[in-house]
Enzyme design. Structure first.
Site, PDB file in Angstrom:
ATOM      1  CG  ASP A   1      44.049  32.954  36.004  1.00  0.00           C
ATOM      2  OD1 ASP A   1      44.245  31.715  36.002  1.00  0.00           O
ATOM      3  OD2 ASP A   1      43.899  33.611  34.970  1.00  0.00           O
TER       4      ASP A   1
ATOM      5  CE  LYS B   1      45.703  37.823  38.664  1.00  0.00           C
ATOM      6  NZ  LYS B   1      44.444  38.197  37.998  1.00  0.00           N
TER       7      LYS B   1
END
Length: 238
Positions: free
Chosen positions: A139, A121
Site C-alpha cells: 500500500d 493488494k
C-alpha cells in the site's frame, strides 16, 4: 551498506521490538476482514473500525450482504471514502462469493481478484492475515517506507516492482510480518509529509534521513561561509 545488511538490520530491529505485529482493522472472521480491507482503501483503519460494528451486525455473513441493496449498504458506510463505489463493490463481492465460492473466502490471489473491489493488494492482505501465506501487500505506507529505507530501489516505481524487490530479500518466514512492520512504521513514524526522524531507530541506515541530513549540513555550511564572508567584508570596511 549492502542491501543484504540493510534488510538484516530492518528485520533484526522489528523482530526484537515488534515480534508479533498485526492488522489494526477489527474483525472476527475472514468475511469481516475482507469487507474491512475493501472499505479501508484510501481511508483510515480508525474510521473503518468506527463504522464496521453496525455494518457487521446488519450483514453478519456474505449471504445477507449479497441480498442487500446498494442503497442500504451505503447508509452504513457513508462516512468512508468513496462510499458509492464501495457499496457497489461490497454487494457485488458478496454475490460473487455466494455464487462461485459458496460463501467461503478463496485462498488464492487469482480467485480473490475475481471478487469486485478486490485487487492484488487486498488479495495479499487476506492471504497473509487469514492463511498466513508469504505474500507482500504493497500500500502507500509500504511503498513509501521501502524506498526511504533503501529496501526498494528508486527504479521500483510501481507497487508490483516494490513487491518483487521486497520478496527477493525478506526471508519467507518474515514476509507476513514485514508487511505489517512497514505499514505501522509508515503510519506512526515514517509519515508522508513530516517523517519523525528524531524518533526513528532506523535512521542510521535510512537513505531518506541520510539525504535529509546531508542537505541540512550543506545549508548550514553555506550559511557559515556566508557569515564568514560578511564578517570579513565588515572588518575590511571598518
Amino acid at each position: 551498506m549492502q542491501k543484504k545488511e540493510r534488510f538484516k538490520r530492518f528485520i533484526d530491529y522489528f523482530t526484537q521490538h515488534y515480534p508479533e505485529p498485526k492488522t489494526e482493522l477489527n474483525f472476527g472472521n475472514p468475511y469481516e476482514l475482507l469487507v474491512a480491507v475493501i472499505l479501508s482503501a484510501q481511508c483510515t483503519d480508525k474510521r473503518i473500525n468506527q463504522i464496521s460494528p453496525a455494518l457487521f451486525a446488519r450483514f453478519p455473513e456474505a449471504e445477507s450482504l449479497a441480498a442487500a441493496s446498494v442503497d442500504e449498504v451505503f447508509t452504513y458506510i457513508r462516512s468512508v471514502s468513496y462510499p458509492n463505489n464501495k457499496a457497489k463493490h461490497l454487494v457485488g463481492m458478496a454475490k460473487t462469493l455466494m455464487e462461485r465460492f459458496g460463501g467461503e473466502i478463496p485462498a488464492t490471489v487469482e480467485e480473490l481478484q475475481t471478487l469486485p473491489g478486490v485487487g492484488r493488494k487486498t488479495a495479499h492482505v487476506i492471504l497473509s492475515v487469514v492463511y498466513n501465506e508469504p505474500t507482500m501487500a504493497v500500500d502507500t505506507h509500504v511503498f513509501r517506507v521501502s524506498h526511504r529505507l533503501g529496501l526498494a530501489p528508486l527504479t521500483a516505481t510501481t507497487p508490483l516492482a516494490v513487491e518483487k524487490a521486497l520478496m527477493a530479500h525478506v526471508p519467507k518466514q518474515y514476509v507476513p510480518k514485514a508487511h505489517h512492520w512497514l505499514i505501522l512504521h509508515g503510519r506512526y513514524v515514517c509519515v508522508a509529509r513530516l517523517p519523525k526522524c528524531d524518533q526513528c531507530a532506523l535512521r542510521d541506515f535510512c537513505k531518506y534521513y541520510e539525504k535529509a541530513v546531508s542537505q541540512q549540513l550543506s545549508v548550514t555550511k553555506q550559511k557559515s561561509v556566508r557569515k564568514l564572508i560578511d564578517n570579513h567584508q565588515l572588518t575590511a570596511s571598518s
